[in-house]
Design a protein around this motif. Structure first.
Motif, mmCIF file in Angstrom:
data_model
loop_
_atom_site.group_PDB
_atom_site.id
_atom_site.type_symbol
_atom_site.label_atom_id
_atom_site.label_comp_id
_atom_site.label_asym_id
_atom_site.label_seq_id
_atom_site.Cartn_x
_atom_site.Cartn_y
_atom_site.Cartn_z
ATOM 1 N N TYR A 36 32.735 -11.515 -31.168
ATOM 2 C CA TYR A 36 33.469 -11.743 -30.324
ATOM 3 C C TYR A 36 34.881 -13.015 -30.536
ATOM 4 C CZ TYR A 36 34.122 -14.501 -26.101
ATOM 5 O OH TYR A 36 34.625 -14.891 -24.105
ATOM 6 N N ALA A 37 35.960 -12.572 -29.988
ATOM 7 C CA ALA A 37 37.064 -13.008 -30.254
ATOM 8 C C ALA A 37 37.706 -14.325 -28.662
ATOM 9 C CB ALA A 37 38.064 -12.104 -30.666
ATOM 10 N N ARG A 38 38.645 -14.908 -29.190
ATOM 11 C CA ARG A 38 39.140 -15.221 -27.962
ATOM 12 C C ARG A 38 40.851 -15.916 -28.550
ATOM 13 N NH1 ARG A 38 35.292 -18.914 -30.198
ATOM 14 N NH2 ARG A 38 33.823 -18.943 -28.092
ATOM 15 N N THR A 53 34.504 -14.640 -33.782
ATOM 16 C CA THR A 53 33.418 -14.661 -34.569
ATOM 17 C C THR A 53 32.135 -14.053 -35.211
ATOM 18 O OG1 THR A 53 32.823 -17.107 -32.747
ATOM 19 C CG2 THR A 53 31.115 -16.533 -34.230
ATOM 20 N N SER A 54 31.963 -13.873 -36.415
ATOM 21 C CA SER A 54 31.902 -13.006 -36.765
ATOM 22 C C SER A 54 30.259 -12.218 -37.175
ATOM 23 C CB SER A 54 31.599 -13.243 -38.824
ATOM 24 O OG SER A 54 30.529 -14.030 -39.288
ATOM 25 N N ASP A 55 30.072 -11.465 -37.253
ATOM 26 C CA ASP A 55 28.400 -10.845 -36.711
ATOM 27 C C ASP A 55 27.599 -12.015 -37.152
ATOM 28 O OD1 ASP A 55 28.331 -8.766 -35.074
ATOM 29 O OD2 ASP A 55 29.119 -7.237 -36.838
ATOM 30 N N PHE A 56 26.339 -12.304 -36.187
ATOM 31 C CA PHE A 56 25.138 -13.077 -37.390
ATOM 32 C C PHE A 56 25.219 -14.707 -36.678
ATOM 33 C CE2 PHE A 56 24.179 -9.355 -38.946
ATOM 34 C CZ PHE A 56 23.085 -8.712 -38.505
ATOM 35 N N HIS A 74 27.292 -20.868 -31.684
ATOM 36 C CA HIS A 74 27.361 -19.607 -31.075
ATOM 37 C C HIS A 74 28.227 -18.307 -31.665
ATOM 38 C CE1 HIS A 74 23.780 -21.508 -28.574
ATOM 39 N NE2 HIS A 74 24.376 -22.122 -28.753
ATOM 40 N N ALA A 75 28.174 -16.882 -30.990
ATOM 41 C CA ALA A 75 29.546 -15.986 -30.808
ATOM 42 C C ALA A 75 30.347 -15.839 -29.521
ATOM 43 C CB ALA A 75 28.973 -14.557 -30.440
#
Length: 457
Positions: free
Chosen positions: A95-97, A108-111, A133-134
């Protein structure tokens, strides 16, 4: 209402914060259109199919999430030659924001291994280990100076306060949750509200220095919180639960001052208007019908459906359609799944997921039910006008449904178009309507307080 033509889309579509532009994902292309003229002003080609779009708050930059790649690409409207690509390598990107200053991107990286802050001003980046959380668990203050980010380590949930100026950790503290679901700053930036997983009914309010101001638990031994929303004025906190009740808390005492039920049968005395969507057969006048060249060429303006849709005002008592959730399946379809405040904080609309075709509108100022909308199909989305008291909803049909304190009405979309999602632009002048593979925009007339609406189309 006036509608544009429909245009192709294969992913997210959204207005810019300044309401001037619309960003549309078409496979690997990002199309930027002007809101007024619908003219294409920029066209960007990404390296893969676009999964996510988010505008920076200043409407100058826009990021595209290419989660299959996985990477992030960012573009500038004022400098089309400027490009930015973010790749976390084997860690991936879930995810990105944007940050509030529109010059930093948080990924946010995986896992949930780490959260990284990337600067567009230089090549610096800051890492925060173990985000909870992602796409959730991050909240910024209204002034954009601080961020609250949830992390989890040693089987314990923590809140980390970061300065958005230099992205240094100002402090962190553990919170009394079993499995934290999400976090949100209060509108006045004085408190942080968090809530636990559905398995544990718990809503907690913390001060920025880590003091627990209030702990709220409506009941035990049952599925708990499903949705939480601050009112725009910051005075009320609405909590929707799996027990099919809406509870509203006061921000001064953190006590419940309203508990609103969603019964399957509405009985009197009930002063709310109950609007039910019905089909009305069209009465065609055949007396002046004649054959012509226009008819043979198929240019006659005839309705595609032999009926029109309108709202009928119903009398109480009335039984509302409901679906009993399956006891053996997880994530039961019950509880308050949709929860949204009007811009003036007077009204709140809710949908009990076990009654997916019914929308409830509550008047918080008078603590009473204002209206019930009973649709033919399940409600897909509902959104308040950001400038006045007007609610718009869609059900995956060819109609748009609106409610104001003056009444409710249906609008037919004159396109081969079924509305599955909708969004307002920030000045309330335009609606973006999405179909499965296309979108269009609708120019919405200014709502006058003295206007009287009928329930007809």
């Amino acid at each position: 209402m006036e509608f544009t033509d429909s245009y192709k889309q294969t992913g997210p579509c959204c207005f810019s914060p300044n309401a001037r532009f619309i960003a549309v994902a078409v496979d690997y292309r990002l199309v930027i259109r002007e809101t007024l003229s619908f003219k294409v002003v920029q066209l960007f080609s990404c390296l893969d199919k676009i999964s996510y779009i988010e505008w920076a708050l200043d409407s100058e930059y826009i990021l595209c999430g290419l989660y299959k790649k996985p990477m992030i690409q960012a573009w500038s409207l004022t400098q089309p030659e400027w490009t930015c690509k973010i790749d976390e390598g084997p860690a991936g990107i879930a995810y990105a924001r944007w940050s509030p200053d529109s010059r930093h991107i948080l990924t946010t990286s995986d896992f949930q291994l780490r959260l990284t802050v990337w600067s567009l001003l230089n090549t610096a980046c800051v890492h925060l280990q173990w985000p909870k959380h992602a796409s959730k668990g991050v909240s910024f203050t209204r002034d954009g100076k601080f961020a609250a980010i949830c992390t989890r380590r040693d089987c314990k949930d923590y809140i980390n306060l970061l300065s958005c100026h230099n992205w240094e950790i100002m402090g962190n503290f553990a919170v009394d949750t079993v499995d934290l679901t999400d976090i949100e700053w209060s509108p006045d930036d004085s408190a942080i509200v968090i809530w636990d997983s559905p398995l544990e009914y718990k809503v907690l309010t913390y001060s920025p220095d880590g003091r627990c101001l209030f702990k709220y638990q409506a009941y035990e031994s049952g599925l708990g919180v499903k949705s939480v929303s601050w009112s725009p004025c910051g005075q009320f906190l609405a909590v929707g639960s799996y027990d099919q009740m809406l509870r509203v808390l006061n921000h001064l005492t953190w006590k419940t001052f309203a508990e609103l039920m969603h019964p399957y049968t509405v009985r009197g005395p009930c002063y709310a208007a109950v609007f039910k969507e019905v089909d009305e057969p069209l009465q065609l006048d055949m007396s002046e019908l004649c054959l012509s060249d226009d008819f043979s060429q198929g240019n006659i303006d005839s309705p595609e459906e032999p009926f029109r849709v309108r709202y009928e005002v119903m009398e109480v008592p009335i039984n509302l359609p409901f679906q009993k959730p399956a006891a053996e399946k997880p994530n039961p379809k019950q509880g308050i799944g949709i929860l949204s405040w009007s811009n003036d904080s007077q009204y709140i609309c809710t949908r009990n997921d076990s009654m997916p075709t019914v929308l409830w509108i509550w008047d918080i100022r008078h603590l009473e039910l204002a209206a019930i909308l009973v649709q033919k199909d399940p409600i897909k989305a509902a959104a308040w006008d950001p400038t006045c008291t007007r609610l718009v909803l869609c059900t995956g049909s060819t109609h748009l449904y609106m409610w104001t304190p003056s009444g409710a009405y249906c609008v037919h979309v004159p396109l081969q178009f079924t509305i599955t999602d909708l969004k307002w632009n920030s000045d309330g002048s335009c609606l973006l309507l999405k179909d499965k593979e296309s979108f269009c925009c609708a120019a919405v007339p200014l709502l006058l307080e003295s206007s009287e609406y009928s329930s007809d189309e």
